[in-house]
Write a protein that holds these residues in place. Structure first.
Motif, PDB file in Angstrom:
ATOM      1  N   ASP A  27     -10.032   0.644   5.151  1.00  0.00           N
ATOM      2  CA  ASP A  27     -10.586   0.208   3.866  1.00  0.00           C
ATOM      3  C   ASP A  27      -9.475  -0.014   2.850  1.00  0.00           C
ATOM      4  OD1 ASP A  27     -13.146   0.372   4.879  1.00  0.00           O
ATOM      5  OD2 ASP A  27     -13.526   2.381   4.078  1.00  0.00           O
ATOM      6  N   ALA A  28      -8.496   0.890   2.834  1.00  0.00           N
ATOM      7  CA  ALA A  28      -7.391   0.775   1.888  1.00  0.00           C
ATOM      8  C   ALA A  28      -6.570  -0.478   2.157  1.00  0.00           C
ATOM      9  CB  ALA A  28      -6.513   2.023   1.958  1.00  0.00           C
ATOM     10  N   LEU A  29      -6.312  -0.754   3.435  1.00  0.00           N
ATOM     11  CA  LEU A  29      -5.550  -1.957   3.781  1.00  0.00           C
ATOM     12  C   LEU A  29      -6.322  -3.221   3.410  1.00  0.00           C
ATOM     13  CD1 LEU A  29      -4.135  -0.847   7.237  1.00  0.00           C
ATOM     14  CD2 LEU A  29      -2.778  -1.414   5.213  1.00  0.00           C
ATOM     15  N   ALA A  30      -7.607  -3.228   3.649  1.00  0.00           N
ATOM     16  CA  ALA A  30      -8.422  -4.383   3.306  1.00  0.00           C
ATOM     17  C   ALA A  30      -8.418  -4.633   1.803  1.00  0.00           C
ATOM     18  CB  ALA A  30      -9.848  -4.207   3.815  1.00  0.00           C
ATOM     19  N   LEU A  42       0.852  -1.181   0.000  1.00  0.00           N
ATOM     20  CA  LEU A  42       0.000   0.000   0.000  1.00  0.00           C
ATOM     21  C   LEU A  42       0.888   1.230   0.000  1.00  0.00           C
ATOM     22  CD1 LEU A  42      -2.997   0.982   0.183  1.00  0.00           C
ATOM     23  CD2 LEU A  42      -2.612   1.238   2.641  1.00  0.00           C
ATOM     24  N   GLU A  43       0.702   2.092  -0.993  1.00  0.00           N
ATOM     25  CA  GLU A  43       1.415   3.365  -1.015  1.00  0.00           C
ATOM     26  C   GLU A  43       0.730   4.318  -0.040  1.00  0.00           C
ATOM     27  OE1 GLU A  43       2.086   5.151  -4.762  1.00  0.00           O
ATOM     28  OE2 GLU A  43       3.037   3.378  -5.643  1.00  0.00           O
ATOM     29  N   PHE A  44       1.513   4.867   0.859  1.00  0.00           N
ATOM     30  CA  PHE A  44       1.004   5.759   1.898  1.00  0.00           C
ATOM     31  C   PHE A  44       1.561   7.151   1.646  1.00  0.00           C
ATOM     32  CE2 PHE A  44       1.520   6.892   6.671  1.00  0.00           C
ATOM     33  CZ  PHE A  44       0.395   7.699   6.629  1.00  0.00           C
ATOM     34  N   TRP A  45       0.718   8.016   1.109  1.00  0.00           N
ATOM     35  CA  TRP A  45       1.096   9.386   0.796  1.00  0.00           C
ATOM     36  C   TRP A  45       0.692  10.276   1.971  1.00  0.00           C
ATOM     37  CZ3 TRP A  45       3.487  10.846  -3.847  1.00  0.00           C
ATOM     38  CH2 TRP A  45       3.629   9.826  -4.784  1.00  0.00           C
ATOM     39  N   PHE A  46       1.675  10.934   2.571  1.00  0.00           N
ATOM     40  CA  PHE A  46       1.415  11.706   3.783  1.00  0.00           C
ATOM     41  C   PHE A  46       2.228  12.991   3.782  1.00  0.00           C
ATOM     42  CE2 PHE A  46       5.112   9.159   4.507  1.00  0.00           C
ATOM     43  CZ  PHE A  46       5.921   9.882   5.352  1.00  0.00           C
ATOM     44  N   GLU A  47       1.774  13.927   4.595  1.00  0.00           N
ATOM     45  CA  GLU A  47       2.419  15.237   4.749  1.00  0.00           C
ATOM     46  C   GLU A  47       2.588  15.518   6.232  1.00  0.00           C
ATOM     47  OE1 GLU A  47       3.084  18.462   5.218  1.00  0.00           O
ATOM     48  OE2 GLU A  47       3.139  19.518   3.281  1.00  0.00           O
ATOM     49  N   PHE A  48       3.793  15.922   6.627  1.00  0.00           N
ATOM     50  CA  PHE A  48       4.065  16.122   8.042  1.00  0.00           C
ATOM     51  C   PHE A  48       3.293  17.290   8.643  1.00  0.00           C
ATOM     52  CE2 PHE A  48       7.936  13.603   7.065  1.00  0.00           C
ATOM     53  CZ  PHE A  48       7.757  12.610   8.016  1.00  0.00           C
ATOM     54  N   ALA A  49       2.828  18.219   7.827  1.00  0.00           N
ATOM     55  CA  ALA A  49       2.031  19.333   8.336  1.00  0.00           C
ATOM     56  C   ALA A  49       0.549  19.003   8.402  1.00  0.00           C
ATOM     57  CB  ALA A  49       2.235  20.572   7.463  1.00  0.00           C
ATOM     58  N   GLY A  98       1.218   1.317  11.135  1.00  0.00           N
ATOM     59  CA  GLY A  98       2.156   0.212  11.326  1.00  0.00           C
ATOM     60  C   GLY A  98       1.507  -1.080  11.778  1.00  0.00           C
ATOM     61  N   PRO A  99       0.898  -1.111  12.954  1.00  0.00           N
ATOM     62  CA  PRO A  99       0.289  -2.368  13.410  1.00  0.00           C
ATOM     63  C   PRO A  99      -0.894  -2.812  12.560  1.00  0.00           C
ATOM     64  CG  PRO A  99      -0.161  -0.561  14.957  1.00  0.00           C
ATOM     65  CD  PRO A  99       0.863  -0.069  13.995  1.00  0.00           C
ATOM     66  N   LEU A 100      -1.659  -1.866  12.032  1.00  0.00           N
ATOM     67  CA  LEU A 100      -2.792  -2.249  11.181  1.00  0.00           C
ATOM     68  C   LEU A 100      -2.308  -2.943   9.910  1.00  0.00           C
ATOM     69  CD1 LEU A 100      -5.076   0.930  11.484  1.00  0.00           C
ATOM     70  CD2 LEU A 100      -5.445  -1.318  12.534  1.00  0.00           C
ATOM     71  N   ALA A 101      -1.222  -2.432   9.319  1.00  0.00           N
ATOM     72  CA  ALA A 101      -0.682  -3.047   8.103  1.00  0.00           C
ATOM     73  C   ALA A 101      -0.115  -4.432   8.401  1.00  0.00           C
ATOM     74  CB  ALA A 101       0.381  -2.145   7.493  1.00  0.00           C
ATOM     75  N   ARG A 102       0.565  -4.572   9.542  1.00  0.00           N
ATOM     76  CA  ARG A 102       1.096  -5.891   9.906  1.00  0.00           C
ATOM     77  C   ARG A 102      -0.029  -6.898  10.077  1.00  0.00           C
ATOM     78  NH1 ARG A 102       4.727  -2.701  12.891  1.00  0.00           N
ATOM     79  NH2 ARG A 102       3.461  -2.873  14.786  1.00  0.00           N
ATOM     80  N   ASP A 103      -1.089  -6.486  10.744  1.00  0.00           N
ATOM     81  CA  ASP A 103      -2.219  -7.399  10.954  1.00  0.00           C
ATOM     82  C   ASP A 103      -2.871  -7.797   9.633  1.00  0.00           C
ATOM     83  OD1 ASP A 103      -1.770  -7.278  13.657  1.00  0.00           O
ATOM     84  OD2 ASP A 103      -3.428  -5.893  14.076  1.00  0.00           O
ATOM     85  N   ALA A 104      -2.851  -6.880   8.662  1.00  0.00           N
ATOM     86  CA  ALA A 104      -3.471  -7.147   7.365  1.00  0.00           C
ATOM     87  C   ALA A 104      -2.532  -7.884   6.412  1.00  0.00           C
ATOM     88  CB  ALA A 104      -3.933  -5.837   6.722  1.00  0.00           C
TER      89      ALA A 104
END
Length: 202
Positions: free
Chosen positions: A191-194, A5-12, A24-30
């Motif tokens: 939803d994205a991880l699923a 899963l590509e995770f596009w994020f902005e620190f602001a 992190g943990p959600l992706a590991r579980d999935a």
């Protein structure tokens, strides 16, 4: 097709804070591997005709967002303090994150920056703050900050930000599955991880 899963994020980004802290943990579980894709919202907003965060441009929306963020953070068990300045520049942090995007420390670094901004009210544009975070992770802070300021790193972040626009990304956090599905917003993380784990049959 790999379960990534590509995770596009902005620190602001306020809602990126929630997803950075949770993914992190959600992706590991999935059973899904996260590809960390830092980018800058400023150029994206400018392409939409905004010269500031829409949460500043539209005050009622901003007031709602901060209350919503506080509720959600409480529900997730995350610390939260409204930053005394919003949005702060995430430029340096994004350049460092780009250097570490494929390294084991990227998640810890991203979470550290987000905590600094949205829990500790620290100025993440301050190289001293970023240096302290890198030092705390046992990383070569001076070397990474120096590399973050080099022309090739600056160009790489510009290109990644341009790629976000080309992919149709208009806000953060955003998630893109291997088959090209775009999900926007912290409330679409699960939803994205699923979808990435088990894409529906065509």
């Amino acid at each position: 097709m790999n379960k990534t899963l590509e995770f596009w994020f902005e620190f602001a980004s306020s809602y990126s804070y929630l997803s950075v802290m949770r993914i992190g943990p959600l992706a590991r579980d999935a059973g899904v591997e996260v590809r960390w894709r830092p980018f800058l919202l400023g150029p994206v907003f400018l392409s939409l005709g905004w010269n500031d965060s829409p949460f500043n441009i539209y005050p009622p929306k901003g007031r709602y967002m901060w209350r919503d963020l506080a509720r959600l953070a409480q529900g997730y068990g995350l610390p939260f303090r409204m930053p005394s300045r919003f949005p702060r520049s995430g430029l340096l942090a994004a350049r460092v994150a780009l250097l570490g995007a494929g390294e084991p420390w990227i998640g810890d670094f991203a979470r550290g920056v987000m905590r600094a901004n949205f829990a500790d009210d620290q100025d993440i544009a301050d190289p001293g703050v970023i240096r302290g975070l890198l030092d705390g992770l046992g990383l070569p802070a001076d070397a990474l900050i120096s590399q973050a300021g080099q022309a090739d790193t600056k160009l790489a972040l510009q290109r990644q930000t341009a790629e976000a626009g080309e992919l149709g990304i208009f806000g953060a956090p955003s998630f893109i599955t291997p088959d090209g599905e775009l999900f926007w917003g912290n409330d679409r993380l699960e939803d994205a991880l699923a979808w990435a784990a088990n894409p529906p049959a065509a």
